[in-house]
Design a protein around this motif. Structure first.
Motif, PDB file in Angstrom:
ATOM      1  N   ASP A  22      -7.186   5.662  -3.432  1.00  0.00           N
ATOM      2  CA  ASP A  22      -8.029   5.341  -4.581  1.00  0.00           C
ATOM      3  C   ASP A  22      -9.461   5.832  -4.358  1.00  0.00           C
ATOM      4  O   ASP A  22     -10.087   6.377  -5.273  1.00  0.00           O
ATOM      5  N   ARG A  23      -9.990   5.648  -3.149  1.00  0.00           N
ATOM      6  CA  ARG A  23     -11.329   6.155  -2.853  1.00  0.00           C
ATOM      7  C   ARG A  23     -11.349   7.677  -2.848  1.00  0.00           C
ATOM      8  O   ARG A  23     -12.321   8.308  -3.290  1.00  0.00           O
ATOM      9  N   TYR A  24     -10.292   8.279  -2.356  1.00  0.00           N
ATOM     10  CA  TYR A  24     -10.191   9.738  -2.307  1.00  0.00           C
ATOM     11  C   TYR A  24     -10.227  10.325  -3.716  1.00  0.00           C
ATOM     12  O   TYR A  24     -10.945  11.304  -3.978  1.00  0.00           O
TER      13      TYR A  24
ATOM     14  N   SER B 240       0.822  -1.205   0.000  1.00  0.00           N
ATOM     15  CA  SER B 240       0.000   0.000   0.000  1.00  0.00           C
ATOM     16  C   SER B 240       0.861   1.262   0.000  1.00  0.00           C
ATOM     17  O   SER B 240       0.592   2.225  -0.728  1.00  0.00           O
TER      18      SER B 240
ATOM     19  N   ARG C 272     -12.012  14.337  -5.332  1.00  0.00           N
ATOM     20  CA  ARG C 272     -11.400  15.288  -4.405  1.00  0.00           C
ATOM     21  C   ARG C 272      -9.955  15.575  -4.824  1.00  0.00           C
ATOM     22  O   ARG C 272      -9.302  14.772  -5.488  1.00  0.00           O
TER      23      ARG C 272
ATOM     24  N   ARG D 111      -4.699   5.998 -11.099  1.00  0.00           N
ATOM     25  CA  ARG D 111      -5.849   5.127 -10.876  1.00  0.00           C
ATOM     26  C   ARG D 111      -5.926   4.020 -11.926  1.00  0.00           C
ATOM     27  O   ARG D 111      -6.317   2.895 -11.608  1.00  0.00           O
TER      28      ARG D 111
ATOM     29  N   THR E 290      -5.193   2.252  -0.737  1.00  0.00           N
ATOM     30  CA  THR E 290      -6.626   1.948  -0.787  1.00  0.00           C
ATOM     31  C   THR E 290      -7.451   3.188  -0.483  1.00  0.00           C
ATOM     32  O   THR E 290      -8.433   3.491  -1.177  1.00  0.00           O
ATOM     33  N   LYS E 291      -7.059   3.937   0.547  1.00  0.00           N
ATOM     34  CA  LYS E 291      -7.762   5.184   0.856  1.00  0.00           C
ATOM     35  C   LYS E 291      -7.554   6.221  -0.252  1.00  0.00           C
ATOM     36  O   LYS E 291      -8.462   6.985  -0.580  1.00  0.00           O
TER      37      LYS E 291
ATOM     38  N   ALA F 108     -11.352   8.729  -6.428  1.00  0.00           N
ATOM     39  CA  ALA F 108     -12.588   8.346  -7.104  1.00  0.00           C
ATOM     40  C   ALA F 108     -13.723   9.312  -6.797  1.00  0.00           C
ATOM     41  O   ALA F 108     -14.621   9.508  -7.627  1.00  0.00           O
ATOM     42  N   ASP F 109     -13.692   9.943  -5.635  1.00  0.00           N
ATOM     43  CA  ASP F 109     -14.725  10.926  -5.273  1.00  0.00           C
ATOM     44  C   ASP F 109     -14.500  12.283  -5.933  1.00  0.00           C
ATOM     45  O   ASP F 109     -15.277  13.217  -5.713  1.00  0.00           O
TER      46      ASP F 109
ATOM     47  N   CYS G 291      -5.328  10.401   3.673  1.00  0.00           N
ATOM     48  CA  CYS G 291      -5.059   8.972   3.428  1.00  0.00           C
ATOM     49  C   CYS G 291      -3.890   8.479   4.270  1.00  0.00           C
ATOM     50  O   CYS G 291      -2.860   8.024   3.729  1.00  0.00           O
TER      51      CYS G 291
END
Length: 559
Positions: free
Chosen positions: A159-161, A92, A166, A187, A156-157, A163-164, A123
């Motif tokens: 990727d979500r960050y 990670s 931001r 990404r 992992t965090k 994807a939103d 993250c």
């Protein structure tokens, strides 16, 4: 010097092995009824006709949604790579540093601000979780976290960050555009490197994989199901014909043209086979006459009879076909050296078959199909990163899931048997003449109990439920105080799932060992695939002697 008697010294005449009375040989053939044989011809040509269809659908487990199947992707990657895997801390952090390296062209103050927001605020790397009952678990992982906590974000965090949509604050329009382009590129790389190909095909209760593949063969939906795949390499015997209602994968119609091959059959040979030529000697590596067999050794007698009598009756027809398809032989025509043509059809026997999948409902031979799947033929497996031994304890009326190896935050295997328990010192022996009772003997932290429970209220059948061992301490007044219970650590026992069950028949008295191993394979087009596969093999027998209740400590002996 070689001399040949009766030939005037001519060696070529002696090698002819001439017979003065050919009628003698004809008489012997008549005596052995060889003139009545109907199989005297040898095949000289064969014409094979096949219909094929590309395997285009894949369904993980029994209820997973069907997904398209790329014929270039190894099937093991689709089956084993879909498990829910937690990214180790090292992987990670390494993935997070990749994005920071793509932002090096930003001005230094801006780059430091972006790094600070991603690493510390948005993250941060998660700390290594504590383990109940263990003193300082995973010291290597904790040291890695201390070294990387201020340098890399969690992938992992991150990727979500991203994807939103931001992004860090305080960026100019040009800097924001540069960050957006770098984030999109990162990404795409992260999805290709760590994304799962499909949902999980792992059936936890059964400790095995289940999956199905589908094709449209001659306009008919063909489904092959693997009900008990324990990992490794996918072979033909793992697949069964599945014609049950509701199992169709709705594979699109395939326009693959029929395949026709005309070849010259070759004889099937094996070491020690009787030689056909007059002056040829058999291979001395196999001595068939040395096989001793009595009246009860029927299998040995069949092998000897086949080798000496029918060994030259088997022929091989080589055919090159494309992988990633399911084939059905629609016709086979063989022409022998007498010019006779014979049409050979499939063998129909409800009790026995070879090289054809079985019917999943009846267990009898299924349709005459030949699946040539795209599998990982050349793969490299690393050292296991997790190993759990499932065994029974008949004395305690329990089962045990012993976590022998779990994955460290560094990504390397960590032996749980080397951990130091944080239990207090053992009770001191009581004074002379007194007895002290110990409520529960300590159990190693990596021994997770499996409690037998009823499969359903109306049945006496049982299954195992993952349990926990209660832990107690003593307060200042000597009263027992309950402490947090010991839980599983590895991913095979799924500690985040509230209730985990295992079927009784899947854990025999010999036990079962489940492992997770990293796998790297290269496909036919040169692409590299990485995943963590799960393997299941036999265990080491029953376990006992670690759990006892109400133990009386012996008193101290007098001086």
């Amino acid at each position: 010097m070689i001399r040949s008697r009766g030939t005037g010294g001519l060696l070529d005449v002696a090698l002819e092995a001439g017979v003065c009375d050919p009628l003698f040989m004809l008489g012997r053939q008549w005596q052995l009824a060889e003139f009545h044989g109907e199989d005297g011809g040898s095949p000289v040509s064969s014409h094979l006709r096949l219909s094929g269809a590309e395997v285009t659908r894949f369904r993980p487990s029994d209820t997973g949604p069907p997904v398209p199947l790329d014929p270039r992707v190894p099937l093991e990657y689709m089956v084993e790579g879909g498990a829910d895997e937690v990214l180790p801390l090292r992987a990670s952090a390494r993935a997070g540093l990749r994005l920071l390296s793509q932002l090096q062209s930003l001005p230094e103050p801006v780059r430091d601000s972006v790094t600070r927001e991603l690493v510390h605020d948005a993250c941060p790397l998660p700390p290594v979780p504590p383990v109940e009952g263990v003193h300082e678990p995973d010291p290597a992982g904790r040291a890695l976290h201390r070294a990387m906590a201020d340098r890399a974000p969690d992938a992992t965090k991150l990727d979500r960050y991203l994807a939103d949509g931001r992004r860090p604050a305080g960026l100019t329009a040009a800097q924001a555009q540069h960050f957006k382009a770098a984030a999109a590129d990162w990404r795409r790389w992260f999805a290709a490197e760590h994304a799962r190909p499909a949902t999980s095909s792992w059936v936890r209760e059964r400790l095995e994989h289940r999956f199905s593949i589908g094709a449209s063969l001659s306009g008919e939906q063909t489904v092959l199901t693997a009900p008990e795949y324990t990992g490794g390499a996918i072979e033909l015997y793992h697949l069964d014909c599945d014609s049950r209602d509701g199992q169709s994968l709705d594979a699109p119609d395939d326009a693959t043209p029929p395949v026709e091959r005309t070849t010259v059959p070759t004889r099937a040979t094996y070491p020690g086979m009787p030689a056909e030529r007059w002056w040829e000697f058999e291979d001395n590596a196999v001595n068939l006459p040395a096989i001793s067999a009595g009246p009860v050794h029927l299998a040995r007698l069949l092998v000897v009879e086949f080798a000496n009598v029918y060994g030259n009756d088997h022929w091989v027809i080589p055919v090159e076909l494309d992988t990633g398809q399911i084939y059905r032989i629609t016709g086979l025509t063989v022409t022998d050296d007498f010019g006779d043509t014979t049409e050979i059809g499939p063998v129909h026997d409800d009790a026995w078959s070879m090289f054809r999948p079985a019917d999943i409902t009846t267990g009898k031979p299924g349709a005459p199909l030949l699946p040539l799947l795209t599998t990982a033929t050349a793969r490299i497996e690393g050292e296991r990163v997790e190993e759990v031994l499932f065994a029974r304890d008949e004395m305690a009326n329990l089962g045990w899931a012993v976590e022998r190896v779990v994955q460290s935050a560094t990504g390397r295997p960590r032996r749980r048997g080397d951990e130091i328990p944080d239990d207090g010192p053992p009770h001191a022996p009581p004074a002379t003449g007194a007895l002290v009772y110990r409520l529960l003997d300590p159990v190693p932290p990596h021994w997770i109990p499996l409690v037998p429970v009823l499969l359903n209220p109306d049945s006496t059948a049982i299954r195992f439920r993952r349990g926990q061992i209660p832990r107690f301490a003593t307060d200042s007044l000597g009263r027992p105080v309950r402490q947090p219970q010991i839980a599983a650590v590895g991913q095979l026992l799924e500690p985040t799932v509230p209730r985990v069950y295992f079927r009784d028949e899947e854990i025999p008295r010999s036990g079962v060992t489940a492992t997770r191993v990293p796998v790297v394979a290269r496909a036919h087009d040169g692409a590299v695939y990485r995943w963590v596969g799960r393997r299941v093999r036999a265990g080491r027998g029953e376990l006992s002697g670690v759990l006892a209740f109400d133990s009386a400590l012996p008193p101290q002996e007098g001086p």
